[in-house]
Every structure is written in C-alpha cells, then in structure tokens.
Scaffold this motif. Sequence first.
Motif, PDB file in Angstrom:
ATOM      1  N   VAL A 112       0.526  -1.212  -0.155  1.00 26.26           N
ATOM      2  CA  VAL A 112      -0.009  -0.228  -0.580  1.00 26.26           C
ATOM      3  C   VAL A 112       0.903   0.893   0.052  1.00 26.26           C
ATOM      4  N   CYS A 113       2.360   1.197   0.105  1.00 27.17           N
ATOM      5  CA  CYS A 113       3.102   2.416  -0.232  1.00 27.17           C
ATOM      6  C   CYS A 113       3.222   2.898  -1.098  1.00 27.17           C
ATOM      7  N   GLY A 114       3.848   1.918  -2.178  1.00 27.07           N
ATOM      8  CA  GLY A 114       3.780   2.283  -3.451  1.00 27.07           C
ATOM      9  C   GLY A 114       5.249   2.477  -3.771  1.00 27.07           C
ATOM     10  N   ASN A 115       5.808   1.977  -2.365  1.00 21.90           N
ATOM     11  CA  ASN A 115       7.453   2.679  -3.032  1.00 21.90           C
ATOM     12  C   ASN A 115       7.915   1.401  -4.017  1.00 21.90           C
ATOM     13  N   THR A 116       8.998   1.966  -4.974  1.00 23.67           N
ATOM     14  CA  THR A 116       9.897   1.470  -5.389  1.00 23.67           C
ATOM     15  C   THR A 116      10.999   1.425  -5.313  1.00 23.67           C
ATOM     16  N   PRO A 117      12.377   0.537  -6.029  1.00 21.42           N
ATOM     17  CA  PRO A 117      13.986   0.850  -5.907  1.00 21.42           C
ATOM     18  C   PRO A 117      13.472   2.373  -6.955  1.00 21.42           C
ATOM     19  N   LYS A 118      14.882   3.081  -6.923  1.00 20.07           N
ATOM     20  CA  LYS A 118      15.275   3.857  -7.217  1.00 20.07           C
ATOM     21  C   LYS A 118      16.317   4.281  -7.773  1.00 20.07           C
ATOM     22  N   ALA A 119      17.664   2.854  -6.897  1.00 23.01           N
ATOM     23  CA  ALA A 119      18.768   3.196  -7.264  1.00 23.01           C
ATOM     24  C   ALA A 119      18.803   1.639  -6.957  1.00 23.01           C
ATOM     25  N   ARG A 120      20.450   0.473  -7.746  1.00 23.20           N
ATOM     26  CA  ARG A 120      20.564  -0.161  -7.359  1.00 23.20           C
ATOM     27  C   ARG A 120      21.711  -0.021  -7.477  1.00 23.20           C
ATOM     28  N   LEU A 121      22.515  -1.388  -5.852  1.00 21.03           N
ATOM     29  CA  LEU A 121      23.649  -0.672  -6.185  1.00 21.03           C
ATOM     30  C   LEU A 121      24.539  -2.161  -6.822  1.00 21.03           C
ATOM     31  N   ILE A 122      25.863  -0.518  -7.270  1.00 18.04           N
ATOM     32  CA  ILE A 122      27.013  -1.848  -8.245  1.00 18.04           C
ATOM     33  C   ILE A 122      27.797  -2.335  -7.313  1.00 18.04           C
ATOM     34  N   ASN A 123      28.265  -2.354  -6.302  1.00 19.08           N
ATOM     35  CA  ASN A 123      29.127  -3.017  -5.440  1.00 19.08           C
ATOM     36  C   ASN A 123      28.026  -2.992  -3.996  1.00 19.08           C
TER      37      ASN A 123
END
Length: 307
Positions: free
Chosen positions: A268-279
């Motif tokens: 219900v928060c609707g939060n999605t990742p904005k980035a991904r870690l390279i390491n």
Amino acid sequence: MEFSHIPVLLSETIEGLAVRENGIYVDGTSGGGGHSAAILERLKSGRLISIDQDPDAIQTLTERFKKNENSIVIKGNFADMRELLAQRGLYRVDGVLLDIGVSSHQLDTPARGFSFHEDAPLDMRMSKKGATAAELVNTLPYEELRRILFEYGEEKYAGAIAKGIIAARESKPVQTTLELAEIVKNNVPQKVRRDGHPARKTFQAIRIAVNDELGALRRGLESAFSLLGPGGRLAVITFHSLEDRIVKRQMAQWCQGCTCPKDFPVCVCGNTPKARLINKKPVCANETELAINPRARSAKLRICEKI
C-alpha cells in the motif's frame, strides 16, 4: 600553484562510473584533477564539469585543462552542483564522482592550518572563506565544543579536551595548530599519547565543523542523485566512518522497495527502488595502491546506478 594529490581508487572509480565517450559527467570534488583527467581521457564529444571550492584547486584545474574543450571548471561547493549546473543550462548528467574529505594538498600545505605536525595559523577552511578553526575554538561554549569533538571526531575524551581548550583560551586565544595539538596532548591519558597522535580526532572534528562537511555531503548526495538520468551512476569515496555511514544509508534508502510491514497482503506504500547498488560491499584499496599511497588505507568506494 601545484595542487598535488594522488587520486585514490582511480581505476576502480573510473570503471565503476562506466564512462561513455559522449556522456556528461561531474567531478564534484576535483582537487588536483586526477580523477577528472582520467574521465576526460575517455570522452570524445562528452563533457566533464570539474567542481571545487578551494581557490588553489580551481587555479590548478583551470591551467591543467585549459586546452581541453570537453572540460568545464566551476568554483563552488559540490553540495550546490544542481544550481551550479543549471546556471550553465545543464540539467541531466550520466555520472557524478564525489571524493570526500581533505586533500593531500590541504594537509601538506602548513599555512592552510589542517595539520597538527606543522605550526601554522589555525585555519582549516577549504574554501578560504567563512569562520576559521581559531574562531570556533575561541568562541564556542564548552557544550558545543564537546559535542563537536564527540560527534565529528568520535573522541572518547571530548569533555576533557573541551575543558582544556576553555581553560587555555582564558589566558590567551588559541591561535596556532601546535597550540591546539599541545592542549589536546595535555588533556588525554598517557596511554592515548602512545597510540598515534592524540590530536588527530580533534583536528578532524574541528575541520568537519569549520567546513560543514557532513551537511555538505548530505546535500551533495541529494543534488547529485537528482541530476542523474536513468542509468546514471554516482560514485562516492569516503575516508572515515561518519562519511561512509551517511553514504551507505542514503544509497540503501534509494535502493529500497516496498516498506510495508511483512504481514500486509498487498503493498500500500507504493514505494519502488530508485537505484541499484553496483557493489554490495565498498571497494577498498589493494596492497599495490597502499604501497604507493598509504593515505588510501581508509578509503571506501560505493557506487549506485539510478533506475
């Protein structure tokens, strides 16, 4: 003016940024231009914006890259990079590098007042503007001094050192680096004096306060991330736990998806990742680099990519 500074984790940083020949990149803390030069070598039609608040660095960068048409040099604080780039009509970039902390040039130039090894005016200003370390040391009340030493230097004996500073300045202002170093030495236990220089944490703490380094880092991370286009990368090199903790937490926040309690049947928060870690873990200097540049020992490189 020679702004000497050995770029830390150079190959790892440049590879991590995945520099494209037509991309737009920002070196937010350019210093002597070591990382900037490596990025420029990979550009053909792209551009590199090299930013630094230190007038000595700007003089060096301007001279070093004056014949490179891909280079733009800007005097300013990396925390303000979004505004600095907007003034030049730039609103999206493909990568940002931040090499946080004091430079070798600043440490090795006694007159700048960063080092406790040489006697010099107690300055510590990276931009050469604003209140000096001497002004802070001689005017801040005890509780604020203690807080700065404890929070920014993680100094166990912050209270005793702050009391020592207050007592010393009642007789005469604390004006030089060696005066402050001696006050610290006289207000910590004997065993601490044998474990490296006892003033190291105090000097770190006051330097951070003078330059608002942690505040600038928080603002700079947000500013940098807002400039990145999809697929753009942010690489940050830190040199102590306070900086690294801020970078680690901020990148984790950008990479976090749903924050709903695990027992919720649907999000219900609707939060999605904005980035991904390279390491997933920070990149550290190898033994070869440490043999050439011992100051790289505490360096940690973290990289994320905007989704």
